[in-house]
Scaffold this active site. Structure first.
Site: not given
Lengths: 178, 310
Positions: B58-59, B86, B108, B136
């Site tokens: 969604r975000t 890695k 995020r 958020h």
């Protein structure tokens, strides 16, 4: 530093100019068919409402009225920073319409370019015409108004100020010298 | 008034005026999303990197669409498909991204404060798209845009936020922003899920969901993050659903015109019953729709604000 202010148009003068523009619009477009008015926020939208009212008085027809905000189409976000944004509100299709774009003061022409881009993103008008209350010169783009309230030669340092009352009716146009 | 923030790291840093400007700007952008051609040239030539270290549909999609509708070039990097697997450190990733000269990084991360770390080290703007259990901000702002749209105001609203408050960045961002805008915030959840001292941030705290819901104008149900706390904070999901789930019975305690929100994804039958999730009071899809407009506003405002600070 004191600022000198000269009044260029008073309420009567503005009203006369708007009535004349309304007649010119009707004459050029041979009536009101497919005709719509779109004012540029903020200032142009108030003048567009005034013109729509006059056209209604002359022809007895209320023509569609919209408003466009050009902030998103400006070419100077990088140098000026983000500006508060207004709402674009065009509640009718633009395709095939004769659009008269209305603004209070025409200066560099960049706002008009942005407004034309905005309109073309929304639809495909048949023509876009331009009506301004004051043309102060200093164009930076090849843009020429179709209807002019008053030509006012200015220097770049001077400012043109259009005042509106609480009912958004134009009251006075003044030239402010630095 | 102009926007002076180069980064959006949380709602804690935003003043009432900032929040109003963001919501007003988002309101204007909503019009674009209803057009046939949903694109304006505002951020033409800008590069936005969506750097997502945690799963998100969604975000991430919302930020990507927002960037594209403003004509920016948006690039998505997800940690599972990047050099992080890695063994590259955040610092090295940051330096490498910097060398590619992006204008905005939307980030995020599962660690609280990761976007702040990046913001200190990079020249570009950083927007926090969720950091650990911290903030958020774009979610809180889209919640507020939805509240303002339905209720006409934010000031004076009674907002109940129910669920795992301790792990919820949505709750924290909403708490900061809503109290700043003059709303009353009630938090409710099991004692194990309420961080001690949260009332110092201006919230009313309840352990009984009914007290929080009573007379509320807005109810925000939080997702039980099964992947985060495992089973340590909850006896069973059935018990949670029984005591802290929103169902048609306890919803009656709220005002008749109360709205139900959820940041998604929902656990149907756990924190929210399907009757409520599909009921007439939910505005969950309005939230998603408003998300694009709010993210467009944030991208637009930091793109200009960055220059304004120089």
């Amino acid at each position: 530093m004191a600022k000198a202010e000269t009044i260029i148009l008073d309420r009567t003068g503005i009203n006369r100019a708007l009535t004349r523009i309304a007649h010119e619009i009707l004459e050029r477009n041979k009536g009101v068919e497919e005709l719509v008015l779109v004012g540029i926020r903020t200032g142009g939208d108030h003048l567009a409402a005034q013109l729509a009212q006059r056209i209604a008085e002359i022809e007895g027809v209320q023509i569609p009225l919209g408003a466009v905000d050009v902030t998103m189409y400006r070419d100077d976000l990088g140098s000026r920073g983000s500006l508060p944004m207004g709402k674009t509100d065009i509640p009718f299709p633009l395709d095939g319409r004769q659009v008269v774009l209305v603004d209070d003061v025409l200066y560099t022409g960049r706002t008009i370019r942005a407004a034309m881009d905005a309109l073309i993103d929304i639809g495909r008008p048949r023509t876009i015409q331009l009506a301004v209350l004051i043309d102060r010169g200093h164009r930076e783009l090849p843009i020429r108004p179709d209807y002019i309230g008053r030509n006012v030669p200015t220097s770049r340092e001077e400012k043109i100020q259009v005042d509106f009352d609480e009912q958004q009716a134009p009251v006075e146009v003044s030239l402010v010298k630095p | 008034m102009s926007f002076r923030h180069k980064h959006i790291l949380g709602t804690e840093q935003l003043s009432r005026e900032d929040i109003e400007l963001i919501l007003d700007t988002a309101d204007s952008f909503k019009e674009i999303n209803s057009r046939e051609i949903k694109k304006v040239p505002t951020l033409r030539g800008k590069t936005i990197i969506n750097l997502f270290y945690e799963a998100s549909t969604r975000t991430r999609t919302s930020f990507e669409i927002a960037g594209k509708r403003l004509s920016a070039d948006t690039i998505n990097i997800s940690a599972s498909a990047s050099s992080v697997v890695k063994g590259e450190t955040l610092e090295d990733t940051a330096k490498n991204l910097q060398a590619m000269a992006p204008d905005i990084i939307v980030m995020r991360h599962s660690a609280s404060g990761a976007p702040h770390y990046l913001a200190k080290r990079l020249d570009c703007s950083v927007i926090n798209a969720g950091d650990g259990a911290h903030e958020h901000p774009s979610q809180a702002l889209l919640d507020m845009l939805t509240m303002r749209q339905v209720k006409g105001r934010i000031e004076g609203l009674k907002v109940a936020i129910i669920g795992d408050i301790a792990h919820s960045r949505v709750a924290r961002s909403n708490l900061y922003a809503l109290t700043r805008m003059g709303a009353t915030v009630r938090l409710a959840g099991p004692g194990t899920m309420i961080p001690p001292g949260i009332e110092r941030l201006g919230a009313e705290v309840h352990t009984d969901i009914n007290e929080a819901i009573r007379d509320a104008d807005v109810i925000i149900m939080l997702r039980i993050q099964l992947e985060r706390q495992g089973k340590t904070l909850l006896p069973t999901l059935r018990e949670y659903a029984r005591f802290y789930g929103l169902n048609p019975q306890n919803l009656k305690l709220a005002k008749d015109d109360a709205i139900v929100m959820h940041p998604g994804p929902m656990n149907r039958g756990v924190e929210i019953s399907s009757f409520v999730a599909d009921g007439p009071q939910n505005v969950i899809l309005d939230q998603v729709e408003n998300g694009v407009a709010v993210r467009m506003a944030l991208l637009y405002l930091v793109a200009g604000g960055e220059q304004a600070e120089k």
